[in-house]
Structures are given as C-alpha cells and as structure tokens.
Design a protein around this motif. Structure first.
Motif, PDB file in Angstrom:
ATOM      1  N   GLN A 169      57.630  13.989  -2.117  1.00 38.69           N
ATOM      2  CA  GLN A 169      56.281  13.444  -2.177  1.00 38.69           C
ATOM      3  C   GLN A 169      56.214  12.440  -3.314  1.00 38.69           C
ATOM      4  O   GLN A 169      56.986  12.505  -4.270  1.00 38.69           O
ATOM      5  CB  GLN A 169      55.255  14.550  -2.449  1.00 38.69           C
ATOM      6  CG  GLN A 169      55.207  15.615  -1.399  1.00 38.69           C
ATOM      7  CD  GLN A 169      54.327  16.777  -1.808  1.00 38.69           C
ATOM      8  OE1 GLN A 169      54.154  17.042  -2.995  1.00 38.69           O
ATOM      9  NE2 GLN A 169      53.774  17.453  -0.835  1.00 38.69           N
ATOM     10  N   VAL A 170      55.260  11.503  -3.197  1.00 38.90           N
ATOM     11  CA  VAL A 170      54.976  10.563  -4.274  1.00 38.90           C
ATOM     12  C   VAL A 170      53.651  10.985  -4.895  1.00 38.90           C
ATOM     13  O   VAL A 170      52.648  11.121  -4.200  1.00 38.90           O
ATOM     14  CB  VAL A 170      54.895   9.113  -3.753  1.00 38.90           C
ATOM     15  CG1 VAL A 170      54.476   8.173  -4.870  1.00 38.90           C
ATOM     16  CG2 VAL A 170      56.230   8.680  -3.174  1.00 38.90           C
ATOM     17  N   TYR A 171      53.669  11.212  -6.212  1.00 39.90           N
ATOM     18  CA  TYR A 171      52.473  11.631  -6.937  1.00 39.90           C
ATOM     19  C   TYR A 171      51.856  10.426  -7.625  1.00 39.90           C
ATOM     20  O   TYR A 171      52.516   9.720  -8.393  1.00 39.90           O
ATOM     21  CB  TYR A 171      52.826  12.701  -7.970  1.00 39.90           C
ATOM     22  CG  TYR A 171      51.662  13.130  -8.826  1.00 39.90           C
ATOM     23  CD1 TYR A 171      50.682  13.959  -8.313  1.00 39.90           C
ATOM     24  CD2 TYR A 171      51.536  12.697 -10.134  1.00 39.90           C
ATOM     25  CE1 TYR A 171      49.605  14.357  -9.096  1.00 39.90           C
ATOM     26  CE2 TYR A 171      50.477  13.086 -10.914  1.00 39.90           C
ATOM     27  CZ  TYR A 171      49.511  13.915 -10.385  1.00 39.90           C
ATOM     28  OH  TYR A 171      48.451  14.297 -11.167  1.00 39.90           O
ATOM     29  N   LYS A 205      54.746  19.423 -16.183  1.00 37.27           N
ATOM     30  CA  LYS A 205      53.427  18.819 -16.382  1.00 37.27           C
ATOM     31  C   LYS A 205      53.352  17.506 -15.627  1.00 37.27           C
ATOM     32  O   LYS A 205      54.291  16.717 -15.634  1.00 37.27           O
ATOM     33  CB  LYS A 205      53.170  18.564 -17.863  1.00 37.27           C
ATOM     34  CG  LYS A 205      53.072  19.843 -18.650  1.00 37.27           C
ATOM     35  CD  LYS A 205      52.077  19.700 -19.718  1.00 37.27           C
ATOM     36  CE  LYS A 205      51.940  21.058 -20.398  1.00 37.27           C
ATOM     37  NZ  LYS A 205      50.954  21.037 -21.409  1.00 37.27           N
ATOM     38  N   ALA A 206      52.214  17.278 -14.998  1.00 35.59           N
ATOM     39  CA  ALA A 206      52.017  16.049 -14.241  1.00 35.59           C
ATOM     40  C   ALA A 206      51.912  14.863 -15.195  1.00 35.59           C
ATOM     41  O   ALA A 206      51.306  14.970 -16.257  1.00 35.59           O
ATOM     42  CB  ALA A 206      50.758  16.155 -13.396  1.00 35.59           C
ATOM     43  N   PRO A 207      52.496  13.719 -14.828  1.00 38.19           N
ATOM     44  CA  PRO A 207      52.373  12.538 -15.680  1.00 38.19           C
ATOM     45  C   PRO A 207      50.943  12.012 -15.668  1.00 38.19           C
ATOM     46  O   PRO A 207      50.162  12.298 -14.751  1.00 38.19           O
ATOM     47  CB  PRO A 207      53.342  11.539 -15.047  1.00 38.19           C
ATOM     48  CG  PRO A 207      53.488  11.995 -13.644  1.00 38.19           C
ATOM     49  CD  PRO A 207      53.312  13.471 -13.648  1.00 38.19           C
ATOM     50  N   SER A 208      50.595  11.228 -16.668  1.00 38.11           N
ATOM     51  CA  SER A 208      49.229  10.712 -16.762  1.00 38.11           C
ATOM     52  C   SER A 208      49.109   9.285 -16.262  1.00 38.11           C
ATOM     53  O   SER A 208      48.003   8.809 -16.025  1.00 38.11           O
ATOM     54  CB  SER A 208      48.740  10.802 -18.205  1.00 38.11           C
ATOM     55  OG  SER A 208      49.615  10.083 -19.042  1.00 38.11           O
ATOM     56  N   THR A 209      50.228   8.583 -16.110  1.00 33.33           N
ATOM     57  CA  THR A 209      50.212   7.209 -15.616  1.00 33.33           C
ATOM     58  C   THR A 209      51.336   6.992 -14.624  1.00 33.33           C
ATOM     59  O   THR A 209      52.330   7.721 -14.628  1.00 33.33           O
ATOM     60  CB  THR A 209      50.391   6.187 -16.760  1.00 33.33           C
ATOM     61  OG1 THR A 209      51.662   6.425 -17.374  1.00 33.33           O
ATOM     62  CG2 THR A 209      49.287   6.288 -17.793  1.00 33.33           C
ATOM     63  N   GLY A 210      51.178   5.978 -13.769  1.00 34.14           N
ATOM     64  CA  GLY A 210      52.242   5.585 -12.860  1.00 34.14           C
ATOM     65  C   GLY A 210      52.395   6.514 -11.666  1.00 34.14           C
ATOM     66  O   GLY A 210      51.454   7.195 -11.254  1.00 34.14           O
ATOM     67  N   PHE A 255      58.353  17.823 -10.441  1.00 39.80           N
ATOM     68  CA  PHE A 255      58.289  16.418 -10.814  1.00 39.80           C
ATOM     69  C   PHE A 255      59.672  15.955 -11.238  1.00 39.80           C
ATOM     70  O   PHE A 255      60.338  16.617 -12.026  1.00 39.80           O
ATOM     71  CB  PHE A 255      57.306  16.207 -11.977  1.00 39.80           C
ATOM     72  CG  PHE A 255      55.875  16.387 -11.565  1.00 39.80           C
ATOM     73  CD1 PHE A 255      55.208  15.388 -10.896  1.00 39.80           C
ATOM     74  CD2 PHE A 255      55.213  17.565 -11.835  1.00 39.80           C
ATOM     75  CE1 PHE A 255      53.886  15.544 -10.510  1.00 39.80           C
ATOM     76  CE2 PHE A 255      53.899  17.741 -11.454  1.00 39.80           C
ATOM     77  CZ  PHE A 255      53.232  16.721 -10.785  1.00 39.80           C
ATOM     78  N   LYS A 256      60.072  14.815 -10.708  1.00 38.43           N
ATOM     79  CA  LYS A 256      61.394  14.272 -11.050  1.00 38.43           C
ATOM     80  C   LYS A 256      61.247  12.918 -11.724  1.00 38.43           C
ATOM     81  O   LYS A 256      60.699  12.844 -12.798  1.00 38.43           O
ATOM     82  CB  LYS A 256      62.273  14.184  -9.789  1.00 38.43           C
ATOM     83  CG  LYS A 256      62.566  15.532  -9.166  1.00 38.43           C
ATOM     84  CD  LYS A 256      63.366  16.403 -10.089  1.00 38.43           C
ATOM     85  CE  LYS A 256      63.676  17.737  -9.442  1.00 38.43           C
ATOM     86  NZ  LYS A 256      64.413  18.626 -10.295  1.00 38.43           N
ATOM     87  N   ASN A 312      45.033   8.772  -9.467  1.00 38.35           N
ATOM     88  CA  ASN A 312      44.138   9.443  -8.526  1.00 38.35           C
ATOM     89  C   ASN A 312      44.433  10.936  -8.375  1.00 38.35           C
ATOM     90  O   ASN A 312      43.691  11.643  -7.704  1.00 38.35           O
ATOM     91  CB  ASN A 312      44.225   8.785  -7.153  1.00 38.35           C
ATOM     92  CG  ASN A 312      43.789   7.343  -7.206  1.00 38.35           C
ATOM     93  OD1 ASN A 312      42.870   6.998  -7.923  1.00 38.35           O
ATOM     94  ND2 ASN A 312      44.472   6.500  -6.458  1.00 38.35           N
ATOM     95  N   LYS A 313      45.543  11.385  -8.972  1.00 35.56           N
ATOM     96  CA  LYS A 313      45.979  12.786  -8.887  1.00 35.56           C
ATOM     97  C   LYS A 313      46.135  13.241  -7.430  1.00 35.56           C
ATOM     98  O   LYS A 313      45.653  14.298  -7.033  1.00 35.56           O
ATOM     99  CB  LYS A 313      45.017  13.698  -9.642  1.00 35.56           C
ATOM    100  CG  LYS A 313      44.998  13.432 -11.125  1.00 35.56           C
ATOM    101  CD  LYS A 313      44.065  14.367 -11.836  1.00 35.56           C
ATOM    102  CE  LYS A 313      44.088  14.235 -13.314  1.00 35.56           C
ATOM    103  NZ  LYS A 313      44.032  12.952 -13.901  1.00 35.56           N
ATOM    104  N   THR A 314      46.828  12.404  -6.635  1.00 29.86           N
ATOM    105  CA  THR A 314      47.076  12.714  -5.233  1.00 29.86           C
ATOM    106  C   THR A 314      48.573  12.651  -4.950  1.00 29.86           C
ATOM    107  O   THR A 314      49.332  12.014  -5.682  1.00 29.86           O
ATOM    108  CB  THR A 314      46.360  11.725  -4.302  1.00 29.86           C
ATOM    109  OG1 THR A 314      46.816  10.398  -4.594  1.00 29.86           O
ATOM    110  CG2 THR A 314      44.853  11.799  -4.474  1.00 29.86           C
ATOM    111  N   ARG A 315      48.960  13.315  -3.877  1.00 26.29           N
ATOM    112  CA  ARG A 315      50.354  13.311  -3.432  1.00 26.29           C
ATOM    113  C   ARG A 315      50.403  12.801  -2.003  1.00 26.29           C
ATOM    114  O   ARG A 315      49.553  13.140  -1.188  1.00 26.29           O
ATOM    115  CB  ARG A 315      50.953  14.716  -3.473  1.00 26.29           C
ATOM    116  CG  ARG A 315      50.999  15.304  -4.851  1.00 26.29           C
ATOM    117  CD  ARG A 315      51.556  16.690  -4.824  1.00 26.29           C
ATOM    118  NE  ARG A 315      51.475  17.307  -6.137  1.00 26.29           N
ATOM    119  CZ  ARG A 315      52.283  18.253  -6.562  1.00 26.29           C
ATOM    120  NH1 ARG A 315      53.211  18.720  -5.776  1.00 26.29           N
ATOM    121  NH2 ARG A 315      52.147  18.745  -7.764  1.00 26.29           N
ATOM    122  N   SER A 316      51.419  11.997  -1.699  1.00 22.21           N
ATOM    123  CA  SER A 316      51.626  11.542  -0.330  1.00 22.21           C
ATOM    124  C   SER A 316      53.051  11.900   0.081  1.00 22.21           C
ATOM    125  O   SER A 316      54.005  11.656  -0.655  1.00 22.21           O
ATOM    126  CB  SER A 316      51.382  10.038  -0.199  1.00 22.21           C
ATOM    127  OG  SER A 316      52.228   9.324  -1.074  1.00 22.21           O
TER     128      SER A 316
END
Length: 80
Positions: free
Chosen positions: A62-64, A21-26, A35-36, A68-72
């Motif tokens: 990648q950095v999530y 699950k994607a984190p909600s903050t940070g 996700f690590k 903004n719910k984006t990945r770079s």
C-alpha cells in the motif's frame, strides 16, 4: 610506562525513522502492514510499490499518504 589513551570524539547520534510510527510528511510504502521506504511524491511511491509487487505478488503493498492519512492498495495486474 603507560601510553596515553587517544581521545575519541563522541559519536553523533543517528537520526532514525521508527518503522512503527506513521510518517508526518510525504508518502511511504506499507508492506504487509509495516512502514518501509519513504518518498516525496506519490508517483515515486507507486512506482516502487509496483516494482515490489511485480517481484513478490504475495505481498500486500500500500501507499500511505501522510498528509491525508490514507492508504491506497497496489494491485498486481498479472502477467501481460
């Protein structure tokens, strides 16, 4: 004669972050789609991602950004 059993306290449930699950903050590192580790700042996440990419160039890192719910993508610059 039976010995009395010692009273054992109930273990406290551990708070665990789910990796699916994607984190909600940070900010989090995404390594090969999973996700690590979690970071408070984008600079810390990018630094950790670059250190990982320097050790293992074949990984997709990648950095999530949770807000903004984006990945770079972290690109490896190659040997200096």
């Amino acid at each position: 004669m039976k010995k009395p059993r010692p009273v054992v306290d109930e273990p406290q449930p551990r708070k665990t972050d789910r990796a699916d699950k994607a984190p909600s903050t940070g900010y989090s590192l995404v390594v090969d789609g999973h996700f690590k580790s979690h970071y408070e700042t984008v600079e810390a996440a990018e630094e950790a991602g670059m250190a990982l990419k320097n050790r293992f160039q074949m990984l997709q890192v990648q950095v999530y950004d949770a807000e903004n719910k984006t990945r770079s993508k972290i690109d490896w610059p190659g040997p200096a």
